[in-house]
Design an enzyme around this catalytic site. Structure first.
Site, PDB file in Angstrom:
ATOM      1  N   PHE A 119      25.611  33.636  30.152  1.00 29.86           N
ATOM      2  CA  PHE A 119      25.774  32.368  30.872  1.00 29.86           C
ATOM      3  C   PHE A 119      26.476  32.625  32.204  1.00 29.86           C
ATOM      4  O   PHE A 119      27.016  33.688  32.422  1.00 29.86           O
ATOM      5  CB  PHE A 119      26.579  31.358  30.039  1.00 29.86           C
ATOM      6  CG  PHE A 119      27.865  31.915  29.455  1.00 29.86           C
ATOM      7  CD1 PHE A 119      29.023  31.927  30.202  1.00 29.86           C
ATOM      8  CD2 PHE A 119      27.883  32.430  28.182  1.00 29.86           C
ATOM      9  CE1 PHE A 119      30.205  32.445  29.674  1.00 29.86           C
ATOM     10  CE2 PHE A 119      29.062  32.943  27.632  1.00 29.86           C
ATOM     11  CZ  PHE A 119      30.214  32.952  28.383  1.00 29.86           C
TER      12      PHE A 119
ATOM     13  N   LEU B 115      42.631  34.860  41.693  1.00 27.18           N
ATOM     14  CA  LEU B 115      41.855  34.874  40.455  1.00 27.18           C
ATOM     15  C   LEU B 115      42.725  34.448  39.277  1.00 27.18           C
ATOM     16  O   LEU B 115      42.297  33.651  38.432  1.00 27.18           O
ATOM     17  CB  LEU B 115      41.266  36.266  40.212  1.00 27.18           C
ATOM     18  CG  LEU B 115      40.492  36.453  38.907  1.00 27.18           C
ATOM     19  CD1 LEU B 115      39.368  35.433  38.782  1.00 27.18           C
ATOM     20  CD2 LEU B 115      39.949  37.871  38.806  1.00 27.18           C
TER      21      LEU B 115
ATOM     22  N   SER C   4      32.308  41.439  34.566  1.00 29.29           N
ATOM     23  CA  SER C   4      31.575  42.193  35.581  1.00 29.29           C
ATOM     24  C   SER C   4      32.172  43.578  35.797  1.00 29.29           C
ATOM     25  O   SER C   4      31.466  44.519  36.145  1.00 29.29           O
ATOM     26  CB  SER C   4      31.566  41.422  36.900  1.00 29.29           C
ATOM     27  OG  SER C   4      32.882  41.130  37.317  1.00 29.29           O
ATOM     28  N   GLU C   5      33.481  43.708  35.603  1.00 28.45           N
ATOM     29  CA  GLU C   5      34.155  45.005  35.640  1.00 28.45           C
ATOM     30  C   GLU C   5      35.087  45.083  34.447  1.00 28.45           C
ATOM     31  O   GLU C   5      35.823  44.140  34.157  1.00 28.45           O
ATOM     32  CB  GLU C   5      34.956  45.187  36.937  1.00 28.45           C
ATOM     33  CG  GLU C   5      34.115  45.461  38.162  1.00 28.45           C
ATOM     34  CD  GLU C   5      34.966  45.866  39.359  1.00 28.45           C
ATOM     35  OE1 GLU C   5      35.651  46.903  39.276  1.00 28.45           O
ATOM     36  OE2 GLU C   5      34.954  45.133  40.352  1.00 28.45           O
TER      37      GLU C   5
ATOM     38  N   TYR D 168      39.578  41.865  33.307  1.00 22.39           N
ATOM     39  CA  TYR D 168      39.897  40.667  32.540  1.00 22.39           C
ATOM     40  C   TYR D 168      40.857  40.880  31.384  1.00 22.39           C
ATOM     41  O   TYR D 168      41.347  39.918  30.804  1.00 22.39           O
ATOM     42  CB  TYR D 168      38.598  40.016  32.063  1.00 22.39           C
ATOM     43  CG  TYR D 168      37.815  39.465  33.236  1.00 22.39           C
ATOM     44  CD1 TYR D 168      38.157  38.253  33.805  1.00 22.39           C
ATOM     45  CD2 TYR D 168      36.772  40.195  33.805  1.00 22.39           C
ATOM     46  CE1 TYR D 168      37.469  37.764  34.907  1.00 22.39           C
ATOM     47  CE2 TYR D 168      36.082  39.708  34.905  1.00 22.39           C
ATOM     48  CZ  TYR D 168      36.432  38.492  35.450  1.00 22.39           C
ATOM     49  OH  TYR D 168      35.760  38.010  36.548  1.00 22.39           O
TER      50      TYR D 168
ATOM     51  N   VAL E 216      36.386  36.148  44.249  1.00 21.99           N
ATOM     52  CA  VAL E 216      37.234  35.873  45.420  1.00 21.99           C
ATOM     53  C   VAL E 216      36.624  36.662  46.567  1.00 21.99           C
ATOM     54  O   VAL E 216      36.244  37.835  46.394  1.00 21.99           O
ATOM     55  CB  VAL E 216      38.691  36.298  45.179  1.00 21.99           C
ATOM     56  CG1 VAL E 216      39.526  36.108  46.445  1.00 21.99           C
ATOM     57  CG2 VAL E 216      39.299  35.515  44.009  1.00 21.99           C
TER      58      VAL E 216
ATOM     59  N   ARG F  38      43.364  40.487  45.974  1.00 25.14           N
ATOM     60  CA  ARG F  38      44.683  41.066  45.687  1.00 25.14           C
ATOM     61  C   ARG F  38      45.814  40.122  46.089  1.00 25.14           C
ATOM     62  O   ARG F  38      46.895  40.560  46.469  1.00 25.14           O
ATOM     63  CB  ARG F  38      44.870  42.422  46.405  1.00 25.14           C
ATOM     64  CG  ARG F  38      43.705  43.389  46.295  1.00 25.14           C
ATOM     65  CD  ARG F  38      43.467  43.861  44.865  1.00 25.14           C
ATOM     66  NE  ARG F  38      42.439  44.903  44.839  1.00 25.14           N
ATOM     67  CZ  ARG F  38      41.165  44.689  44.534  1.00 25.14           C
ATOM     68  NH1 ARG F  38      40.751  43.451  44.253  1.00 25.14           N
ATOM     69  NH2 ARG F  38      40.294  45.672  44.520  1.00 25.14           N
ATOM     70  N   ARG F  39      45.581  38.824  46.003  1.00 25.54           N
ATOM     71  CA  ARG F  39      46.628  37.849  46.335  1.00 25.54           C
ATOM     72  C   ARG F  39      46.932  36.902  45.172  1.00 25.54           C
ATOM     73  O   ARG F  39      47.648  35.920  45.356  1.00 25.54           O
ATOM     74  CB  ARG F  39      46.213  37.029  47.568  1.00 25.54           C
ATOM     75  CG  ARG F  39      45.898  37.880  48.787  1.00 25.54           C
ATOM     76  CD  ARG F  39      45.580  37.042  50.002  1.00 25.54           C
ATOM     77  NE  ARG F  39      45.058  37.861  51.098  1.00 25.54           N
ATOM     78  CZ  ARG F  39      44.762  37.399  52.308  1.00 25.54           C
ATOM     79  NH1 ARG F  39      44.935  36.107  52.579  1.00 25.54           N
ATOM     80  NH2 ARG F  39      44.281  38.194  53.241  1.00 25.54           N
ATOM     81  N   GLY F  40      46.379  37.182  44.002  1.00 23.33           N
ATOM     82  CA  GLY F  40      46.666  36.366  42.831  1.00 23.33           C
ATOM     83  C   GLY F  40      45.806  35.132  42.675  1.00 23.33           C
ATOM     84  O   GLY F  40      46.056  34.309  41.785  1.00 23.33           O
TER      85      GLY F  40
END
Length: 431
Positions: free
Chosen positions: A431, A118, A142-143, A147, A108, A114-116
């Protein structure tokens, strides 16, 4: 303000790519030592911004690719978030394969976080995957903190290890019945699919390759890294049963000079595996062997006269798994022992059909999983079940950390006996 979460149209694909860091030359991974990178630095240099011609090439290829399923967030017509899934088959315990949605290239833009958005894209991808009959989703995170809240949890790991050449003596073994050959990229491109297919059939966590997976193998130099080199092993009948890609990168410092980087190595049997490594760990005019993105349980360690000589220098989780459909996923793998387990899933907000009590009955290679009114042996979170699914994570550790609540003294032991496998799951490419 009008917000839409949907697949981008063909004329929106350029804007879709521009929402992704890799298209803009921006960082796309946390600034930590990468276990899949063979260089001395934590992460390779960033790309440059993609050209208009590159964006068009990507769009043409992705629109034609039936396995590629993009989704985007549009706010008042502007693309502010993007992601996609790629349809794979993944090998599961027992040697079967399960359809899996591989989540890739997710972002994003900085002004709309921070707006939902994702979560909304992830929900859309989960629902689309379920419609396609894919009971699993997987990704490279990635972080590490992002997730888990969507139900993902680490399922496979990778290590980067180093070995000093003068410490790399192998234990004695029977003579190699086959032969070794240095080949060019054209021959390597032919050999890799055959070797990988045989390895994938027996390696839990391994993926079906995308079309063209090895098409870019080349004999040309890669900047100061020098060209890839290719080593194949043939059995006594002349058939390729092992292959390795390696390079000898140039270094401006004495500390990193004389390094041989093994970027990929696969073998279908122990003799080919040992033969390939016997050359790579004793290559003339080198002093250090580096192997990134390797399994945690590397058999080479046990072939060394000094097992301690192999030093793990970086380790990280690799693929994170997410069970989307509990009964479908659990009946498509086999289990380590026959038995039954009754378990409850309670807190799956994104796939609410999973929230009930299930009876898993395993009978060797086959299993059933049905809803039940029986009293549960344990309660488990979706992330914990997703980690256990591929068999490489300890049920005891997950319970100790609070992800599993046993309701009887024998519950965790039974869970471990059913799900645990040897060797650990591993996948050789992302991937």
């Amino acid at each position: 303000m009008v917000t839409q979460v949907r697949p981008p149209r063909r004329d929106e694909m350029n804007a879709y790519y521009r929402a992704l860091p890799f298209a803009n030359g921006l960082p796309q991974w946390e600034p930590a030592d990468a276990a899949w990178h063979g260089g001395p630095e934590p992460w390779p240099p960033q790309r440059t911004r993609a050209t208009a011609e590159q964006l068009e090439e990507w769009a043409e290829a992705d629109v034609k690719n039936e396995s590629f399923h993009p989704v985007a967030t549009f706010v008042d017509g502007a693309c502010v978030g993007a992601s996609a899934t790629i349809s794979f088959d993944v090998t599961v315990p027992g040697g079967g394969t399960v359809k899996m949605a591989g989540v890739t290239s997710t972002a994003v833009i900085a002004t709309h976080r921070r707006r939902g958005y994702l979560r909304r894209m992830m929900q859309a991808m989960f629902e689309a995957a379920l419609e396609r009959g894919e009971p699993l989703a997987m990704l490279s995170a990635s972080e590490g903190s992002i997730y888990g809240r969507f139900g993902y949890s680490p399922a496979t790991y990778r290590t980067r290890w180093e070995l000093n050449r003068h410490e790399a003596a192998l234990l004695p073994a029977a003579p190699d019945p086959g032969s070794l050959e240095l080949v060019d990229a054209a021959q390597a491109r032919k050999a890799w699919p055959t070797v990988h297919a045989q390895v994938r059939a027996h390696r839990v966590g391994e993926l079906t390759p995308l079309p063209g997976r090895w098409d870019r193998l080349s004999d040309d130099p890669d900047g100061t890294n020098g060209p890839l080199r290719y080593l194949v092993h043939r059995d006594r009948h002349g058939d390729v049963d092992g292959i390795a890609n390696f390079r000898l990168p140039w270094s401006s410092t004495a500390a990193n000079a004389g390094t041989l980087v093994v970027e990929a190595l696969e073998a279908t049997n122990p003799a080919a595996y040992r033969a390939l490594w016997s050359v790579l760990v004793d290559f003339d005019l080198t002093k250090t062997i580096v192997a990134p993105a390797r399994p945690r349980d590397e058999p080479l360690r046990w072939m060394l006269a000094n097992p301690r000589a192999m030093r793990v220098t970086r380790q990280s989780d690799n693929l994170w798994a997410r069970v989307l459909d509990v009964p479908l996923a659990l009946t498509q793998r086999s289990y380590g022992a026959p038995g039954e387990l009754v378990f409850t899933v309670e807190t799956d907000r994104m796939c609410p059909a999973n929230n009930r009590t299930w009876l898993l009955h395993a009978d060797g290679a086959s299993a059933t999983c049905v809803a039940t009114d029986r009293e549960a042996d344990l309660t488990i979170t979706v992330p914990a079940l997703s980690s256990l699914y591929f068999g490489g994570i300890s049920a005891h550790d997950l319970a100790y950390a609070g992800h599993i609540t046993p309701h009887s003294d024998s519950a965790i032991g039974q869970l471990a006996r059913l799900f645990r496998i040897d060797t650990e799951p591993h996948n050789s490419f992302g991937f």
